[in-house]
Design a protein around this motif. Structure first.
Motif, PDB file in Angstrom:
ATOM      1  N   HIS A  45      -3.688 -19.324  14.073  1.00 42.71           N
ATOM      2  CA  HIS A  45      -4.380 -19.155  12.807  1.00 42.71           C
ATOM      3  C   HIS A  45      -4.690 -17.682  12.584  1.00 42.71           C
ATOM      4  CE1 HIS A  45      -7.049 -19.722   9.463  1.00 42.71           C
ATOM      5  NE2 HIS A  45      -8.036 -19.153  10.135  1.00 42.71           N
ATOM      6  N   VAL A  46      -4.121 -17.098  11.550  1.00 41.78           N
ATOM      7  CA  VAL A  46      -4.369 -15.706  11.199  1.00 41.78           C
ATOM      8  C   VAL A  46      -5.196 -15.677   9.927  1.00 41.78           C
ATOM      9  CG1 VAL A  46      -3.333 -13.496  10.590  1.00 41.78           C
ATOM     10  CG2 VAL A  46      -2.234 -14.969  12.279  1.00 41.78           C
ATOM     11  N   GLY A  47      -6.307 -14.963   9.960  1.00 38.42           N
ATOM     12  CA  GLY A  47      -7.176 -14.882   8.791  1.00 38.42           C
ATOM     13  C   GLY A  47      -7.658 -13.464   8.574  1.00 38.42           C
ATOM     14  N   LEU A  48      -8.344 -13.264   7.460  1.00 38.47           N
ATOM     15  CA  LEU A  48      -8.887 -11.953   7.114  1.00 38.47           C
ATOM     16  C   LEU A  48     -10.330 -11.841   7.572  1.00 38.47           C
ATOM     17  CD1 LEU A  48      -7.506 -11.397   3.488  1.00 38.47           C
ATOM     18  CD2 LEU A  48      -6.710 -10.342   5.613  1.00 38.47           C
ATOM     19  N   CYS A  49     -10.620 -10.761   8.235  1.00 35.82           N
ATOM     20  CA  CYS A  49     -12.013 -10.408   8.523  1.00 35.82           C
ATOM     21  C   CYS A  49     -12.545  -9.725   7.266  1.00 35.82           C
ATOM     22  CB  CYS A  49     -12.070  -9.485   9.735  1.00 35.82           C
ATOM     23  SG  CYS A  49     -13.742  -9.051  10.281  1.00 35.82           S
ATOM     24  N   LEU A  50     -13.483 -10.377   6.599  1.00 40.40           N
ATOM     25  CA  LEU A  50     -13.891  -9.960   5.254  1.00 40.40           C
ATOM     26  C   LEU A  50     -14.725  -8.684   5.297  1.00 40.40           C
ATOM     27  CD1 LEU A  50     -14.791 -13.449   3.764  1.00 40.40           C
ATOM     28  CD2 LEU A  50     -12.622 -12.196   3.609  1.00 40.40           C
ATOM     29  N   GLN A  51     -14.342  -7.718   4.449  1.00 40.53           N
ATOM     30  CA  GLN A  51     -15.075  -6.460   4.348  1.00 40.53           C
ATOM     31  C   GLN A  51     -16.065  -6.524   3.197  1.00 40.53           C
ATOM     32  OE1 GLN A  51     -12.644  -2.856   4.693  1.00 40.53           O
ATOM     33  NE2 GLN A  51     -10.898  -4.119   5.352  1.00 40.53           N
ATOM     34  N   ASP A  52     -17.223  -5.946   3.416  1.00 39.57           N
ATOM     35  CA  ASP A  52     -18.277  -5.902   2.411  1.00 39.57           C
ATOM     36  C   ASP A  52     -18.355  -4.468   1.878  1.00 39.57           C
ATOM     37  OD1 ASP A  52     -20.489  -6.032   0.832  1.00 39.57           O
ATOM     38  OD2 ASP A  52     -21.847  -6.800   2.376  1.00 39.57           O
ATOM     39  N   PRO A  53     -18.098  -4.255   0.572  1.00 34.45           N
ATOM     40  CA  PRO A  53     -18.142  -2.890   0.028  1.00 34.45           C
ATOM     41  C   PRO A  53     -19.479  -2.199   0.236  1.00 34.45           C
ATOM     42  CG  PRO A  53     -17.122  -4.410  -1.544  1.00 34.45           C
ATOM     43  CD  PRO A  53     -17.700  -5.247  -0.451  1.00 34.45           C
ATOM     44  N   SER A  54     -20.544  -2.969   0.336  1.00 30.81           N
ATOM     45  CA  SER A  54     -21.864  -2.360   0.541  1.00 30.81           C
ATOM     46  C   SER A  54     -22.080  -1.908   1.980  1.00 30.81           C
ATOM     47  CB  SER A  54     -22.966  -3.346   0.146  1.00 30.81           C
ATOM     48  OG  SER A  54     -22.950  -4.493   0.982  1.00 30.81           O
ATOM     49  N   ARG A  55     -21.197  -2.336   2.891  1.00 34.92           N
ATOM     50  CA  ARG A  55     -21.302  -1.949   4.295  1.00 34.92           C
ATOM     51  C   ARG A  55     -19.947  -1.411   4.761  1.00 34.92           C
ATOM     52  NH1 ARG A  55     -22.848  -6.909   7.592  1.00 34.92           N
ATOM     53  NH2 ARG A  55     -22.969  -5.337   9.255  1.00 34.92           N
ATOM     54  N   PRO A  56     -19.604  -0.194   4.387  1.00 36.01           N
ATOM     55  CA  PRO A  56     -18.294   0.345   4.770  1.00 36.01           C
ATOM     56  C   PRO A  56     -18.178   0.455   6.286  1.00 36.01           C
ATOM     57  CG  PRO A  56     -19.706   2.065   3.863  1.00 36.01           C
ATOM     58  CD  PRO A  56     -20.421   0.776   3.628  1.00 36.01           C
ATOM     59  N   GLY A  57     -16.971   0.211   6.772  1.00 36.89           N
ATOM     60  CA  GLY A  57     -16.729   0.302   8.202  1.00 36.89           C
ATOM     61  C   GLY A  57     -17.085  -0.951   8.969  1.00 36.89           C
ATOM     62  N   THR A  58     -17.271  -2.085   8.276  1.00 31.68           N
ATOM     63  CA  THR A  58     -17.584  -3.341   8.949  1.00 31.68           C
ATOM     64  C   THR A  58     -16.837  -4.484   8.268  1.00 31.68           C
ATOM     65  OG1 THR A  58     -19.522  -3.779   7.567  1.00 31.68           O
ATOM     66  CG2 THR A  58     -19.890  -2.578   9.620  1.00 31.68           C
ATOM     67  N   CYS A  59     -16.578  -5.541   9.034  1.00 28.84           N
ATOM     68  CA  CYS A  59     -16.022  -6.771   8.471  1.00 28.84           C
ATOM     69  C   CYS A  59     -16.621  -7.945   9.240  1.00 28.84           C
ATOM     70  CB  CYS A  59     -14.497  -6.798   8.538  1.00 28.84           C
ATOM     71  SG  CYS A  59     -13.821  -6.938  10.218  1.00 28.84           S
ATOM     72  N   THR A  60     -16.568  -9.138   8.648  1.00 31.59           N
ATOM     73  CA  THR A  60     -17.230 -10.305   9.220  1.00 31.59           C
ATOM     74  C   THR A  60     -16.281 -11.489   9.256  1.00 31.59           C
ATOM     75  OG1 THR A  60     -19.356  -9.551   8.341  1.00 31.59           O
ATOM     76  CG2 THR A  60     -19.217 -11.856   9.025  1.00 31.59           C
ATOM     77  N   VAL A  61     -16.300 -12.195  10.378  1.00 29.14           N
ATOM     78  CA  VAL A  61     -15.581 -13.463  10.514  1.00 29.14           C
ATOM     79  C   VAL A  61     -16.619 -14.577  10.420  1.00 29.14           C
ATOM     80  CG1 VAL A  61     -14.197 -14.919  12.046  1.00 29.14           C
ATOM     81  CG2 VAL A  61     -13.780 -12.452  11.948  1.00 29.14           C
ATOM     82  N   HIS A  62     -16.494 -15.402   9.401  1.00 26.62           N
ATOM     83  CA  HIS A  62     -17.453 -16.484   9.177  1.00 26.62           C
ATOM     84  C   HIS A  62     -16.976 -17.773   9.842  1.00 26.62           C
ATOM     85  CE1 HIS A  62     -19.812 -14.136   6.305  1.00 26.62           C
ATOM     86  NE2 HIS A  62     -18.666 -13.735   5.767  1.00 26.62           N
ATOM     87  N   ARG A  63     -17.959 -18.615  10.181  1.00 24.59           N
ATOM     88  CA  ARG A  63     -17.701 -19.915  10.784  1.00 24.59           C
ATOM     89  C   ARG A  63     -16.874 -19.789  12.070  1.00 24.59           C
ATOM     90  NH1 ARG A  63     -16.280 -23.671   5.468  1.00 24.59           N
ATOM     91  NH2 ARG A  63     -18.259 -23.306   4.365  1.00 24.59           N
ATOM     92  N   SER A  64     -17.252 -18.849  12.879  1.00 31.34           N
ATOM     93  CA  SER A  64     -16.582 -18.705  14.171  1.00 31.34           C
ATOM     94  C   SER A  64     -17.049 -19.807  15.117  1.00 31.34           C
ATOM     95  CB  SER A  64     -16.897 -17.331  14.770  1.00 31.34           C
ATOM     96  OG  SER A  64     -18.299 -17.143  14.865  1.00 31.34           O
ATOM     97  N   GLU A  65     -16.273 -20.041  16.155  1.00 26.07           N
ATOM     98  CA  GLU A  65     -16.562 -21.108  17.108  1.00 26.07           C
ATOM     99  C   GLU A  65     -16.983 -20.498  18.440  1.00 26.07           C
ATOM    100  OE1 GLU A  65     -13.097 -23.502  17.337  1.00 26.07           O
ATOM    101  OE2 GLU A  65     -13.118 -24.049  15.210  1.00 26.07           O
ATOM    102  N   PHE A  66     -18.044 -21.070  19.014  1.00 27.44           N
ATOM    103  CA  PHE A  66     -18.647 -20.501  20.212  1.00 27.44           C
ATOM    104  C   PHE A  66     -17.675 -20.468  21.389  1.00 27.44           C
ATOM    105  CE2 PHE A  66     -21.154 -21.327  24.141  1.00 27.44           C
ATOM    106  CZ  PHE A  66     -21.654 -20.050  24.278  1.00 27.44           C
ATOM    107  N   TRP A  67     -16.906 -21.523  21.584  1.00 25.24           N
ATOM    108  CA  TRP A  67     -16.039 -21.627  22.751  1.00 25.24           C
ATOM    109  C   TRP A  67     -14.649 -21.038  22.511  1.00 25.24           C
ATOM    110  CZ3 TRP A  67     -18.888 -22.358  26.687  1.00 25.24           C
ATOM    111  CH2 TRP A  67     -20.020 -23.182  26.620  1.00 25.24           C
TER     112      TRP A  67
END
Length: 432
Positions: free
Chosen positions: A184-206
């Motif tokens: 599964h390849v997905g995009l780590c979403l970038q937030d324009p208000s926080r340059p230099g960071t991206c977020t992976v949502h709904r990640s799984e602990f294991w």
């Protein structure tokens, strides 16, 4: 325009660089790299996507060629540089194009080409820089549902830069493998208000993830692959709502309370443990206490001194790292009323006695500043020492006396046995 901006087939890096990159990519990570390369190519091929129209980008230290668009083939042209009387040293005109050898930052500027009659044919603004370097990347999870990655460039390129951020889930279920053999390849979403960071949502602990952070500029791209495991990067946000209050009638106690960070999941199976540090404001060293509760009572505070308190959090099962310390909170323990009244009374009495006593001539004898309690402690210590010495002497004396007595009995016992044996051996007649 440069070859990079004019021709889509020249958008990517030279083939030698591509071969070098491919050879260092694990087989499972190639999908992410190819995806990043495709996105980078698309962004580079879009006209004007890197800035204003009429801008050409070149690499510092390399030869740069400026073409005269609109000039008739084979017709002579003239090149000029805005704001300068002459072209950079070493430049040459070849088939209507201006060649700048080993271009430096001093070569940047606006150039224009003109026909024989001096009419303007084309103008271009030259910007020079470097290829992207491999970015520095770090990832952190403030909860078990999402994680973020941040990055910084390793090279000052002097050129506009974009980042393509993707991830691939490494540990796949059977169903996921059947749906997508490459993972599964997905995009780590970038937030324009926080340059230099991206977020992976709904990640799984294991699960484990392979991150691909690709830095792209008009000259090419470079990437960083990073394997991420949730248990290793979990780091909660600092606890919130820290409150410190004195406890009435308890001169050495402070009551401290706080709340879970608002970013932490509310489910009961995601627990935190806490670390509390405190000290008097006038001291530098901290005292530290660990607890699983949302409150704690400090029992060894200094009465009457203001204290500063902070708290941090960590996963209950010791995964990841401690959070940063919370904002400081301060409070002062109450003073003991009886001690305070006694001190005030003693102070007033001393002041009154000093006021009533007449002044006296200085006493030539040295002042004895020893404390009566200190003298008493010394005497008690000497008494205890003398007691133990006497007890030891008494025990030794008793032991010696017992040994001597036992030795005397051993000497008399053989004589008695010899006499008894002799009498038994005599004839009965003699005895009669």
């Amino acid at each position: 325009m440069s070859a990079v901006s004019q021709c889509p087939e020249h958008v990517l890096l030279p083939q030698s660089n591509m071969v070098r990159m491919r050879s260092s990519i694990p087989g499972l990570g190639r999908v992410m790299v190819f995806l990043a390369a495709a996105l980078a190519s698309a962004s580079l091929a879009v006209p004007g996507s890197w800035g204003e129209e009429g801008v050409q980008y070149g690499q510092l230290g390399s030869d740069v060629t400026l073409s005269c668009a609109g000039a008739p083939a084979g017709s002579p042209v003239q090149w000029r540089r805005a704001g300068a009387a002459a072209l950079p040293e070493g430049s040459a005109i070849q088939q209507g194009a201006l060649v700048l050898p080993s271009a430096s930052l001093a070569s940047m500027g606006t150039y224009s080409c003109h026909g024989e009659d001096g009419g303007l044919l084309h103008a271009v603004s030259l910007r020079l820089g470097h290829l992207p370097g491999v970015p520095f990347v770090s990832c952190r999870a403030s909860d078990y549902e999402n994680f973020s990655c941040s990055w910084t460039s390793s090279v000052e390129t002097f050129l506009p830069t974009r980042y393509i951020t993707t991830y691939r889930k490494k540990s796949l279920t059977g169903e996921e493998k059947r749906r997508n053999k490459n993972g599964h390849v997905g995009l780590c979403l970038q937030d324009p208000s926080r340059p230099g960071t991206c977020t992976v949502h709904r990640s799984e602990f294991w699960s484990s993830y392979r991150m691909n952070i690709t830095e792209v500029n008009p000259l090419g791209f470079s990437y960083r692959l990073l394997d991420v495991t949730m248990q290793a990067i979990i780091k909660p946000d600092p606890p919130e709502g820290l409150v410190v209050e004195p406890i009435p009638l308890a001169p050495r106690r402070l009551h401290v309370s706080w709340k879970y960070p608002s970013s932490w999941p509310k489910e009961p199976h995601f627990q935190l443990r806490f670390r509390l540090q405190y000290r008097p404001v006038i001291h530098r060293s901290w005292s530290v206490v660990e607890t699983v509760n949302l409150s704690e009572v400090i029992t060894d505070a200094f009465a009457g001194l203001e204290h500063v308190v902070q708290v941090s959090a960590k996963d209950f099962l010791d995964a990841g790292n401690w959070s940063e310390w919370s904002a400081e909170a301060r409070a002062t323990p109450v003073r003991d009323l009886a001690t305070t009244a006694s001190e005030e009374t003693t102070t007033e009495a001393r002041l009154e006695s000093l006021a009533e006593e007449p002044s006296q001539a200085p006493n030539p004898e040295p002042i004895n500043r020893s404390d009566p309690l200190e003298k008493m402690a010394v005497l008690v210590s000497l008494g205890i020492f003398a007691f133990f010495v006497l007890a030891a002497v008494l025990i030794i004396t008793i032991f010696i006396w017992l040994r001597m007595r036992k030795h005397g009995k051993d000497k008399t016992k053989p004589n008695f046995l010899v006499a008894a044996t002799h009498l038994k051996a005599l004839p009965k007649a003699q005895i009669l």
